[in-house]
Design a protein around this motif. Sequence first.
Motif, short mmCIF file in Angstrom:
data_model
loop_
_atom_site.label_atom_id
_atom_site.label_comp_id
_atom_site.label_asym_id
_atom_site.label_seq_id
_atom_site.Cartn_x
_atom_site.Cartn_y
_atom_site.Cartn_z
N TRP A 126 -38.83 9.04 -51.95
CA TRP A 126 -39.41 7.81 -52.47
C TRP A 126 -38.41 6.65 -52.33
O TRP A 126 -38.77 5.54 -51.94
N GLN A 173 -44.09 1.15 -50.69
CA GLN A 173 -44.13 1.48 -52.13
C GLN A 173 -45.19 0.65 -52.83
O GLN A 173 -46.02 1.17 -53.59
N LEU A 194 -48.72 1.69 -51.87
CA LEU A 194 -49.14 2.96 -52.46
C LEU A 194 -49.52 2.78 -53.92
O LEU A 194 -50.46 3.39 -54.41
N ILE A 195 -48.78 1.93 -54.61
CA ILE A 195 -49.08 1.70 -56.02
C ILE A 195 -50.26 0.73 -56.15
O ILE A 195 -51.16 0.92 -56.95
N HIS A 250 -52.90 3.71 -55.71
CA HIS A 250 -53.01 4.39 -57.00
C HIS A 250 -53.85 3.60 -58.00
O HIS A 250 -54.72 4.16 -58.67
N LEU A 297 -49.98 8.17 -53.27
CA LEU A 297 -48.74 8.51 -53.96
C LEU A 297 -48.48 10.00 -53.99
O LEU A 297 -47.35 10.44 -54.17
#
Lengths: 424, 386
Positions: free
Chosen positions: A285, A293, A296-297, A333, A394
């Motif tokens: 990560w 990042q 993905l979030i 996510h 994620l």
Amino acid sequence: MTTDDQNSTVSRRRLLGVAGAGALAGAAALGGFELAQASDDAPETPSAGLAYDFHGRHQAGIVTPSQDRLHFASFDVTTSSRDELIALLKAWTEAAEAMTTGASVGADTLTNYASPPTDTGEALGLPASGLTLTFGFGPSLFTKDGKDRFGLEARRPKALQHLPHFPADNLDPARTDGDLCVQACANDPQVAVHAIRNLARIGFGTVAMRWNQLGFGRTSSTSTSQQTPRNLMGFKDGTANLKGEDAAEIEKFVWVDPSDDANASWLAGGSYLVARRIKIQIEPWDRTSLSEQEALIGRERAHGAPLSGGTEFTDLDLKIEGRNGPLIGMDAHVRLAHPSQNNGTKLLRRGYNFTDGTDALGRLDAGLFFIAFVRDPGKHYVPMQNQLSSQDGLMEYLQHTGSGLWAVPPGIRKGEYVGQALFA
Amino acid sequence: MKLPILLSACALAVAPLSACSLTEDNDSGKNSSNKITVTSTDDKCEVSAAKAESGRISFNVKNDGSKVTEFYLYGEDGLRIVGEVENIGPGITRDLVLTAQPGTYFTACKPGMIGKGIRADFTVSDSGKDVTIKGVDQKTIDTALAQYSSYVKDQTSQLVADTQEFIDAYKAGDDDKARTLFPTARTHWEGTETVAESFGDLDPKTDLREADLEPGQKWTGWHAIEKDLWPPAKGYTAFTPAQRVTYADDLMANITTLNTRVQTLTYTVDQIANGSKGLLDEVATGKISGEEDIWSHTDLWDFQANVDGAKVGYETLKPLLDVKDKALSETLATRFAELQKLLDKYKVGDGFVFYDTVKEPQRQELSDAVNALSEPLSKMAGALTL
């Protein structure tokens, strides 16, 4: 139960010192099931002086503003005697009543130099530190290996089943399930550990600890008075989750209603605790680009604003498109966890960051100990987790290594013991 | 692991056993209103109240002086000690808890631990509560102590005989026989281990494990021979016949010394009680993990012997405990039986399975049962001496 009189015992000075006026407003909005009380011995850390009432309509430690530290323990019952089980719940209740006020276990027992002390002692001189102790009953308390262990099976809630296997689960049996659970939350880790240790000690001969988990920092906020904390991925976590102040939605998504399950009326006013030990593949990560990042979030990292725009608490716009499709990606996510993608379901979460040292390959064994309180796990948790486990981008960096579901009985009135209605 | 049973809170902090109220019944142990504070200085003894109601009375004694002090409650004659707390260092606070009948008493602080002390009258009025002492008579206590003494002597005499047989086989190179005798001979050691350990010189010579060695320390005793009988596959040089004789005779000499010493050893109630708890601690720290007999894996023989020894301690004291705390006594009887039931699952003939065949979930089950017994067992000494 709170009355205005009781509220008047709140030390405004201290509470304001803790978290600003929001804490007071929060306590009022909650109906004050958990009444913040001032402790006489002024603590070093202002928040450490908080004490929450163990008694109330609902158990403390659910909508209570998330304390900073967690010690969670799962126990298996080793006796086959219903009476011994009840005796333990009574003894635990008595100890919990004492410890949540900052008192020692068995403080009214006379000193006997020839006996081990009734309390293990590491919390002597420490204030209550906002300690809450929340108890739950697992499916295996009712039936194990096809056996109705304590004559409780007829009253087992339908929704209290072992959680199903979710895609990519890699559960360690030594970190999964258990007949009973105790969630100890406090603003001082020593206080939380002391509580679990003493409950375990009281339980020898009736229960044995199956596993336990320390959480060193909260990753959830259960009150609008609290800042959204960050998880070990470096992102603000649980921004959109339920807060204790959302009274109507708490009723809808957290507390079991008497009409939910006719056989399990004892659980009315209670809830279900879902625990998931989620290991984060920390090293990979940390080598992931910031843009990936954030994609993905589904939020930008600095302030937690959704990628669709606005600030942290701005609602997601799942439709708004950029050059390459929706700004909040289809596997982001926040999209997959969003109420609109889950039949309107909102979660009340009390997660904690953990590290358990390093694994055999020298990698950090760290992650998020996910705790959620839901009214109906089959409706409010399982579908969401299935969706996340199978589609959430994620998941490439996550692995679920522990799991459990417990029915959390309603609050304890003075003179009652934990879960008394189940045994009535 | 050293657990010297000769140390006891009662003897050190409070009083000789006779004054430890063994002959009195325990009530609930909960606080009543009879809480009295005492401040002892070098020339004063301030008692917060000169009277109390009959029943449980607790004196909270603070030494505000510069000398070590003591506090006593004497009977009407000023001679009979009803209760005492000794060795209170300057600045230290200690509690004295006792059950008192209606009557006239004297309180006394003894700064410097000499003389008659600074005395004052103390009156106990009738609370109307039944404080009849359902005590244990001295004869019952004496019988129990004598029984325990006989038990230890019997065990060590069997230890001498069985160890002799073991070393004879070992010296003669009859390894199969020696391997058979190793766990059974040790049984008599393990059953009275806390007594053996109270001799600080004998235990390390006799029962030290390889992992316990300090750099440069010579390894002798049971476990050195154990390793020679169950040698690791690599990197071990077997003892020569001459070395065998040296190690075997050394073990025998130490066992003989132990046997000589226990002949004159006497015991107190709290020593027996703490010894029982200590034996279970031995199980919890050494046997349950398989560290005791790491080469032979005969840990379950030791386990059983520790439990047997603890049970003898309990049963010796049972007539006393039944009076002092019947509920605790019943819990102990149940928990001993439950642990035995589990151990029985591993019995094979006169012995046990080897511990390396007992896997983690089974070990955990045993560990849970040991915890279940040890926790109430840790309360036995206090229940008897309160």
